[in-house]
Design an enzyme around this catalytic site. Sequence first.
Site, PDB file in Angstrom:
ATOM      1  N   GLU A  25     -10.907  -9.675  -6.018  1.00 39.95           N
ATOM      2  CA  GLU A  25      -9.482  -9.752  -5.674  1.00 39.95           C
ATOM      3  C   GLU A  25      -9.140 -11.071  -5.004  1.00 39.95           C
ATOM      4  O   GLU A  25      -8.020 -11.294  -4.568  1.00 39.95           O
ATOM      5  CB  GLU A  25      -9.054  -8.558  -4.819  1.00 39.95           C
ATOM      6  CG  GLU A  25      -9.949  -8.282  -3.646  1.00 39.95           C
ATOM      7  CD  GLU A  25      -9.738  -6.905  -3.023  1.00 39.95           C
ATOM      8  OE1 GLU A  25      -8.688  -6.296  -3.239  1.00 39.95           O
ATOM      9  OE2 GLU A  25     -10.654  -6.450  -2.327  1.00 39.95           O
ATOM     10  N   ARG A  63     -10.468   4.727  -1.790  1.00 38.80           N
ATOM     11  CA  ARG A  63     -10.018   3.823  -0.713  1.00 38.80           C
ATOM     12  C   ARG A  63     -10.363   4.477   0.622  1.00 38.80           C
ATOM     13  O   ARG A  63      -9.537   5.207   1.190  1.00 38.80           O
ATOM     14  CB  ARG A  63      -8.509   3.606  -0.809  1.00 38.80           C
ATOM     15  CG  ARG A  63      -8.045   2.727  -1.964  1.00 38.80           C
ATOM     16  CD  ARG A  63      -6.546   2.441  -1.847  1.00 38.80           C
ATOM     17  NE  ARG A  63      -6.114   1.361  -2.701  1.00 38.80           N
ATOM     18  CZ  ARG A  63      -5.582   1.531  -3.923  1.00 38.80           C
ATOM     19  NH1 ARG A  63      -5.425   2.730  -4.417  1.00 38.80           N
ATOM     20  NH2 ARG A  63      -5.205   0.488  -4.625  1.00 38.80           N
ATOM     21  N   HIS A  67       0.814  -1.211   0.000  1.00 39.69           N
ATOM     22  CA  HIS A  67       0.000   0.000   0.000  1.00 39.69           C
ATOM     23  C   HIS A  67       0.850   1.264   0.000  1.00 39.69           C
ATOM     24  O   HIS A  67       0.448   2.297  -0.519  1.00 39.69           O
ATOM     25  CB  HIS A  67      -1.002  -0.034   1.146  1.00 39.69           C
ATOM     26  CG  HIS A  67      -2.128  -0.954   0.835  1.00 39.69           C
ATOM     27  ND1 HIS A  67      -2.205  -2.219   1.337  1.00 39.69           N
ATOM     28  CD2 HIS A  67      -3.163  -0.819  -0.020  1.00 39.69           C
ATOM     29  CE1 HIS A  67      -3.267  -2.821   0.827  1.00 39.69           C
ATOM     30  NE2 HIS A  67      -3.876  -1.998   0.003  1.00 39.69           N
ATOM     31  N   ARG A  79     -15.287   2.535  -2.150  1.00 35.74           N
ATOM     32  CA  ARG A  79     -15.079   1.185  -1.617  1.00 35.74           C
ATOM     33  C   ARG A  79     -15.208   1.244  -0.099  1.00 35.74           C
ATOM     34  O   ARG A  79     -14.625   2.125   0.538  1.00 35.74           O
ATOM     35  CB  ARG A  79     -13.685   0.675  -1.988  1.00 35.74           C
ATOM     36  CG  ARG A  79     -13.456  -0.754  -1.489  1.00 35.74           C
ATOM     37  CD  ARG A  79     -12.112  -1.279  -1.906  1.00 35.74           C
ATOM     38  NE  ARG A  79     -11.024  -0.625  -1.185  1.00 35.74           N
ATOM     39  CZ  ARG A  79      -9.738  -0.882  -1.410  1.00 35.74           C
ATOM     40  NH1 ARG A  79      -9.385  -1.748  -2.335  1.00 35.74           N
ATOM     41  NH2 ARG A  79      -8.807  -0.261  -0.711  1.00 35.74           N
ATOM     42  N   ASN A  83      -4.075  -6.139  -7.608  1.00 32.24           N
ATOM     43  CA  ASN A  83      -2.987  -6.235  -6.619  1.00 32.24           C
ATOM     44  C   ASN A  83      -3.212  -7.441  -5.718  1.00 32.24           C
ATOM     45  O   ASN A  83      -2.339  -8.282  -5.538  1.00 32.24           O
ATOM     46  CB  ASN A  83      -2.927  -4.981  -5.751  1.00 32.24           C
ATOM     47  CG  ASN A  83      -2.887  -3.715  -6.565  1.00 32.24           C
ATOM     48  OD1 ASN A  83      -2.433  -3.732  -7.695  1.00 32.24           O
ATOM     49  ND2 ASN A  83      -3.385  -2.631  -6.013  1.00 32.24           N
ATOM     50  N   ASP A  84      -4.392  -7.501  -5.136  1.00 28.03           N
ATOM     51  CA  ASP A  84      -4.669  -8.639  -4.261  1.00 28.03           C
ATOM     52  C   ASP A  84      -4.958  -9.898  -5.068  1.00 28.03           C
ATOM     53  O   ASP A  84      -4.623 -11.000  -4.629  1.00 28.03           O
ATOM     54  CB  ASP A  84      -5.843  -8.321  -3.320  1.00 28.03           C
ATOM     55  CG  ASP A  84      -5.357  -7.566  -2.096  1.00 28.03           C
ATOM     56  OD1 ASP A  84      -4.370  -8.000  -1.490  1.00 28.03           O
ATOM     57  OD2 ASP A  84      -5.950  -6.523  -1.781  1.00 28.03           O
ATOM     58  N   ARG A  87       2.017  -9.712  -1.113  1.00 22.27           N
ATOM     59  CA  ARG A  87       2.294  -8.519  -1.919  1.00 22.27           C
ATOM     60  C   ARG A  87       3.311  -7.598  -1.255  1.00 22.27           C
ATOM     61  O   ARG A  87       3.851  -6.693  -1.887  1.00 22.27           O
ATOM     62  CB  ARG A  87       0.996  -7.752  -2.251  1.00 22.27           C
ATOM     63  CG  ARG A  87       0.308  -7.156  -1.065  1.00 22.27           C
ATOM     64  CD  ARG A  87      -1.093  -6.678  -1.408  1.00 22.27           C
ATOM     65  NE  ARG A  87      -1.135  -5.318  -1.905  1.00 22.27           N
ATOM     66  CZ  ARG A  87      -2.270  -4.642  -2.123  1.00 22.27           C
ATOM     67  NH1 ARG A  87      -3.440  -5.230  -1.925  1.00 22.27           N
ATOM     68  NH2 ARG A  87      -2.255  -3.418  -2.557  1.00 22.27           N
ATOM     69  N   CYS A  98      -9.347  -1.874 -11.114  1.00 22.05           N
ATOM     70  CA  CYS A  98      -8.897  -0.778 -10.243  1.00 22.05           C
ATOM     71  C   CYS A  98      -7.565  -1.090  -9.580  1.00 22.05           C
ATOM     72  O   CYS A  98      -7.099  -0.343  -8.745  1.00 22.05           O
ATOM     73  CB  CYS A  98      -9.951  -0.447  -9.193  1.00 22.05           C
ATOM     74  SG  CYS A  98     -10.269  -1.799  -8.037  1.00 22.05           S
TER      75      CYS A  98
END
Length: 579
Positions: free
Chosen positions: A433, A304, A198, A340, A457-458, A468, A505
């Site tokens: 994800e 986020r 992140h 989100r 990403n996830d 990650r 996203c």
Amino acid sequence: MSAPAPAGGRGARPGAVLTGVGVGTGTAVGTAVVLAPPARPPADEPAPADALAAGAAVRAAFAAVASTLRERARSAGTAAAQVLQAIALMAEDPGLLAEAERRLDAGDGPATAVHEAVETFCAVLVAAGPHLAERAGDLRDVGERVVAHLLGLPPPGLPPLDGPSVLVAGDLAPADTAVLDPARVVGVVTERGGPTSHTAVIAAQLGIPCVVRAEGALGLPAGARLAVDARTGTVTCDPPDDLVADLAARSAARRRLVRGAGGPGRTADGLPVALLANVGTLEEAERAAAARGAEEVEGVGLLRTEVLFLDRALAPALEEQADAYARVLTAFGGRPVVVRTLDAGADKPLAFAPTGEQGNLALGLRGLRTARRHPQLLTTQLQALAAAAARTRTRPSVMAPMVSTPAEAADFAARARAAGLAEAGAGIGAVVEVPAAALRAQALLAAGLDFLSIGTNDLAQYAMAADRLAGGLADLLDPWQPALLQLVALTGAAGAAAGRPVGVCGEAAREPLLALVLVGLGATSLSMAPAAVPAVRAALARTTAATCRAMAAAALAADSPQRARTAAAGLADPQVLAL
Ligand code: PEP
Ligand code: MG
């Protein structure tokens, strides 16, 4: 360009080149500012031989910290100055000093006495209720500064920056990254972290070129000139002039390609692909909303919300949340905004949503799952968004992170409706994800969702079973991994079959060539750090939908990320490769 000196290590020499994992394609040249880790008292600090002298040293350390903070306050802007003055007052608190002296008398070493005194006072602040609990972090900062002073170490945290600076750190907490000023911090280099951690995501968000996992970074000398090249993942200490010129020429070429290419995202033959912004703070949202020309975005594809509240000890109240969401909705006027719900847990712990003891944070209570333990948090958040929608007369969409099953999707949709979001005309969706969600995307949509948004990403982390944050596994986390692309393809196909939008996203959307592949795999919108939008728009404008599909098919057929990228590149307009 002159040959690079061997890679650095501790005490990297001028000319040394460190290699890590680049985030994005940007470049930066600036002065190294090395972020010191917080000072801790040594575990076995002996009792002072001379208690009187130790007491005087502790008093002097508190006074020196207070005076440094006041000095910084004088050169800071109004709001920051007030904060610094308030923290300086804490360093002069007679009660705190008395407690430290009491501990010294009881036999603690000076640094231990200060640390323990601060912790005692922090406990009192936390117990005293919401307002004072927020001050515990400031008090700890004072404590770390005093301890650093006593131990002869540099003060913790970001020192004042004189000019364009490259921040060098072991790692950065998301909360620290979020407050960086891109006007001063032109690059970030960390020893740890991963390309989709992140911290890296937030740095990209701020448009700050970043190299993570740069081994030996902490050995870079403070004050040295550094050249950061995110595309190659290299950091050059005291770079030769030809390298600096080369990096400058590259960013100029890129700027030329993207110049003037404003307007909505569409392929060369007119297929619309909305280009949206990923944002985490209100300032970012307002900046993205105000951008015009090539920088203009069509809305927000991912707000986020946990980033808004990372530093909170207590859950933000409904009204405060509603105000925050309303600010974003107002800034974007009628443009789409996808909010989100809190993605707490794993590497984004929120103090007000504790997840308890967990062996493996990434596989435990996080995202939507935190609602199992804290259902009221989700309810309040949904109600706050409904209130903001009503107040601004806009129709935001809402999506839940980490949805794994159709039952979770149905439950989330029901809660969103119960909070009044459907009446507000909001779309209700989920972030894909978890591989299970991609495999069952059609069932997720059938469970009552209006759209899906793929969090690559996830999705990469869980598809490849590779943390990650573990930069050492960056090859597995490469978004060109054909397995990841296949999960995107499944989700895209489910969306097309149901006639519902499927966005992307995750960070994959901001790499121009990969963005084309994602469109070919069925993505109907792409959401990314706003800084990446111009290049992706330019890539789309030079490519037809059929070419995107051909690139996707070629990448899917490859057996490695490198071959997938090469196969897609072979079909691309050469100018796209320069973006
Ligand atoms: C993702 O996982 O791709 C995503 C967009 O969410 P985050 O990076 O915030 O986990
Ligand atoms: Mg995610």
